[in-house]
Design a protein around this motif. Sequence first.
Motif, PDB file in Angstrom:
ATOM      1  N   THR A  62       0.842  -1.197   0.000  1.00 51.59           N
ATOM      2  CA  THR A  62       0.000   0.000   0.000  1.00 51.59           C
ATOM      3  C   THR A  62       0.874   1.244   0.000  1.00 51.59           C
ATOM      4  O   THR A  62       0.683   2.164  -0.790  1.00 51.59           O
ATOM      5  CB  THR A  62      -0.935  -0.007   1.226  1.00 51.59           C
ATOM      6  OG1 THR A  62      -1.672  -1.227   1.228  1.00 51.59           O
ATOM      7  CG2 THR A  62      -1.904   1.163   1.185  1.00 51.59           C
ATOM      8  N   SER A  64       3.820   1.742  -1.039  1.00 52.47           N
ATOM      9  CA  SER A  64       4.585   1.981  -2.261  1.00 52.47           C
ATOM     10  C   SER A  64       3.756   2.638  -3.357  1.00 52.47           C
ATOM     11  O   SER A  64       4.270   3.122  -4.342  1.00 52.47           O
ATOM     12  CB  SER A  64       5.192   0.664  -2.779  1.00 52.47           C
ATOM     13  OG  SER A  64       4.155  -0.207  -3.171  1.00 52.47           O
ATOM     14  N   PHE A  65       2.437   2.665  -3.152  1.00 45.43           N
ATOM     15  CA  PHE A  65       1.555   3.313  -4.132  1.00 45.43           C
ATOM     16  C   PHE A  65       1.611   4.835  -4.002  1.00 45.43           C
ATOM     17  O   PHE A  65       1.325   5.555  -4.951  1.00 45.43           O
ATOM     18  CB  PHE A  65       0.116   2.824  -3.899  1.00 45.43           C
ATOM     19  CG  PHE A  65      -0.901   3.368  -4.869  1.00 45.43           C
ATOM     20  CD1 PHE A  65      -1.066   2.795  -6.121  1.00 45.43           C
ATOM     21  CD2 PHE A  65      -1.716   4.448  -4.522  1.00 45.43           C
ATOM     22  CE1 PHE A  65      -2.016   3.283  -7.012  1.00 45.43           C
ATOM     23  CE2 PHE A  65      -2.664   4.942  -5.407  1.00 45.43           C
ATOM     24  CZ  PHE A  65      -2.818   4.359  -6.661  1.00 45.43           C
ATOM     25  N   TYR A  66       1.984   5.313  -2.822  1.00 41.03           N
ATOM     26  CA  TYR A  66       1.821   6.731  -2.506  1.00 41.03           C
ATOM     27  C   TYR A  66       3.155   7.483  -2.524  1.00 41.03           C
ATOM     28  O   TYR A  66       4.131   7.045  -1.906  1.00 41.03           O
ATOM     29  CB  TYR A  66       1.151   6.883  -1.126  1.00 41.03           C
ATOM     30  CG  TYR A  66      -0.255   6.350  -1.115  1.00 41.03           C
ATOM     31  CD1 TYR A  66      -1.308   7.127  -1.591  1.00 41.03           C
ATOM     32  CD2 TYR A  66      -0.553   5.062  -0.661  1.00 41.03           C
ATOM     33  CE1 TYR A  66      -2.614   6.645  -1.594  1.00 41.03           C
ATOM     34  CE2 TYR A  66      -1.853   4.566  -0.662  1.00 41.03           C
ATOM     35  CZ  TYR A  66      -2.884   5.375  -1.132  1.00 41.03           C
ATOM     36  OH  TYR A  66      -4.166   4.892  -1.146  1.00 41.03           O
ATOM     37  N   ASP A  67       3.140   8.646  -3.227  1.00 43.05           N
ATOM     38  CA  ASP A  67       4.364   9.431  -3.399  1.00 43.05           C
ATOM     39  C   ASP A  67       4.988   9.908  -2.092  1.00 43.05           C
ATOM     40  O   ASP A  67       6.201  10.063  -1.992  1.00 43.05           O
ATOM     41  CB  ASP A  67       4.063  10.685  -4.244  1.00 43.05           C
ATOM     42  CG  ASP A  67       3.835  10.332  -5.705  1.00 43.05           C
ATOM     43  OD1 ASP A  67       4.118   9.189  -6.091  1.00 43.05           O
ATOM     44  OD2 ASP A  67       3.363  11.209  -6.452  1.00 43.05           O
ATOM     45  N   MET A  68       4.165  10.197  -1.097  1.00 42.38           N
ATOM     46  CA  MET A  68       4.718  10.794   0.123  1.00 42.38           C
ATOM     47  C   MET A  68       5.400   9.785   1.032  1.00 42.38           C
ATOM     48  O   MET A  68       6.137  10.168   1.934  1.00 42.38           O
ATOM     49  CB  MET A  68       3.613  11.483   0.928  1.00 42.38           C
ATOM     50  CG  MET A  68       3.103  12.773   0.310  1.00 42.38           C
ATOM     51  SD  MET A  68       1.692  13.414   1.242  1.00 42.38           S
ATOM     52  CE  MET A  68       2.497  13.996   2.740  1.00 42.38           C
ATOM     53  N   LEU A  69       5.093   8.505   0.833  1.00 44.77           N
ATOM     54  CA  LEU A  69       5.638   7.487   1.739  1.00 44.77           C
ATOM     55  C   LEU A  69       6.916   6.903   1.140  1.00 44.77           C
ATOM     56  O   LEU A  69       6.915   6.398   0.021  1.00 44.77           O
ATOM     57  CB  LEU A  69       4.593   6.402   1.989  1.00 44.77           C
ATOM     58  CG  LEU A  69       3.283   6.924   2.605  1.00 44.77           C
ATOM     59  CD1 LEU A  69       2.248   5.812   2.719  1.00 44.77           C
ATOM     60  CD2 LEU A  69       3.523   7.559   3.975  1.00 44.77           C
TER      61      LEU A  69
END
Lengths: 200, 440
Positions: A62, A64-69
């Motif tokens: 999950t 790895s889907f998001y730019d901020m994480l």
Amino acid sequence: MARLSAENRRKAEAIVAVYPERRSALIPLCHLAQGQDGYLTEEAMEDVAELCGVSPAEVRGTASFYDMLHTEPVGRYVIAVCTNIACMLAGAYEVLGHAEERLGIHSGQTTPDGLFTVEEAECLAGCDKAVCVQVNHRFFGPVDEEGFDRLVEDLAEGRLEGTVPPHGVLCRVERSVGLPAEEPAAGPAGGAPARRGGDS
Amino acid sequence: MLTDRAPIVSARLGHEDSHTLERYLATGGYEGLRKALSMTPEQVHEEVNAASLLGRGGAGFPAGRKWSMLRKASTTYLVVNGDESEPATFKDHLLIERDPHQIVEGTIITAYAIGAAQAFIFCRGEFALGLERLTQAVNDAYAHGALGPSILGSDFSLDLVVHPGAGAYICGEETALLESLEGKRGFPRIKPPYFPAAIGLYGEPTVVNNVETMSNIPWIVRNGGAAFAALGQGSSTGTRLFALSGHVERPGWYETEMSKTTFRDLIYDPKLGGGVRRGRALKAFIPGGVSAPWFFPEHLDMGLDQDAVGKAGSMLGSGSVVVMDETTCAVRAAWRISRFFHRESCGQCTPCREGAGWIDKILRRIEDGLGREEDLDLLLDACDNIAPGLTWPPRQTTICVLGPSIPSSIVSGIHQFRDEFLLHVKEGGCPMPPDEVRHV
């Protein structure tokens, strides 16, 4: 470093408690973990998984889907230069090029001293202040080449400590209300929110 | 014509402390909620129907009608969409940071009208200050008795959670937003069901409304739906917060009466955009976020009206207008917008995932002087595979509307500036000047 500290574990449990289903806390907990270590460590993702009732692989998958994480270390200050249409028209690629030259790194890289990461960002919703720049998600703008140099100097010399917390620290205001333990019994029609609380 | 109607959602923003409970209460704050609680939920719903409030997120669906579509169930959720990421759109960002209580009050009133006991505000993760201000507003609203059990002494109770996003444009799509709120990747859900009102958060009926939509609700309840509907014209009622950016003298946000204000007013009026920078000529403008087909000087006298803009082949969308002057390279502009969609495609559907990548690369090679004449047809062919027929509104081959939004800028650019595209090929490079850095 790594495992959630006792203090952050307490905060994490409070976050889980406000959601009807615990998996909903996954992203807020990733932000919390990132605030502790600057990025998501393997151990912290394991803690998040346990708190949300999912596997560590699901947390990583999950996140790895998001730019901020970030699942790899980044600089203390992540400088995001928006280059989307409104900022591009205001010369964002020239400013980004200047930033790369000034810091001696390419977009996506971190300076050897671990202080700065520079990123090319998508629209940050600061288009009236183009070229818009965020440092650890705090807004600066309009930023031109000279403005960028001043920003980097201010950051390096600690003059923006109060304004810009280290990377990962997102919301410094904690929810202090409405936690289930403090709530009185449900009222009549339209009573207090029903909480399922169980694993999804 | 520019009218001097008092602003609705930005009325408080002149105050330095517009985000505090003190200022909010001193300027009519939570009076709408008090009034709503003296009415039945049905009466509140009726006022919003009377206002004909169109959703302010981008699709422009009537808010009251959305509420009517809820499936009857014991649990209903309200989710406020504050994941503003459509390029060149920054009005929700403004409202979240500068008037969070107005959003919270609108959310509480809406939850009362639809019978929700749990609400969420999904705030874009990159809005760190916005998250802090919203969280503080929720803490303060609880202390004021406007949230929690027995709100303002009534028998209505509500909890409100401020939920941070984590950086993904696609989460502005309402079903992707719900997936994200459930702790998953932001993958849009397969339709049908077309509306979360049938199957939404945790499978329960859910209303998803935009931040600006919510911000209008307290005023509508205080002043009545008819007063709101008296503003604007036709189906475009009320005022709207427009975000103006690009090559204008005064980029910024301007709340104006819908329909009556024209694009020319917005871009050229000295109190609004103040004209194209340095007196240059206008080349093109985007009327409603980068998903919208471009407009040109001949469209300037059109009102900021949802129906009129739709009939002319574009959309008012998210209310953001990007101005491009005569020095702008149409290829570079279309490329940057396409690159955005390439980066933000969630990857579920082939036409969008692959198409956006092809288009990004082809436009890039044209801009870099490595293009071929036949690339123009290849671009249009790739667009046609994403949205067959290249019509407006676009036909859909994908789960959500991200894919069909990709062709807008390419089709606009090639149709209007075909010679400029070909000149890139002939000259083996970009014939336009580089973008000038804006110094302030």
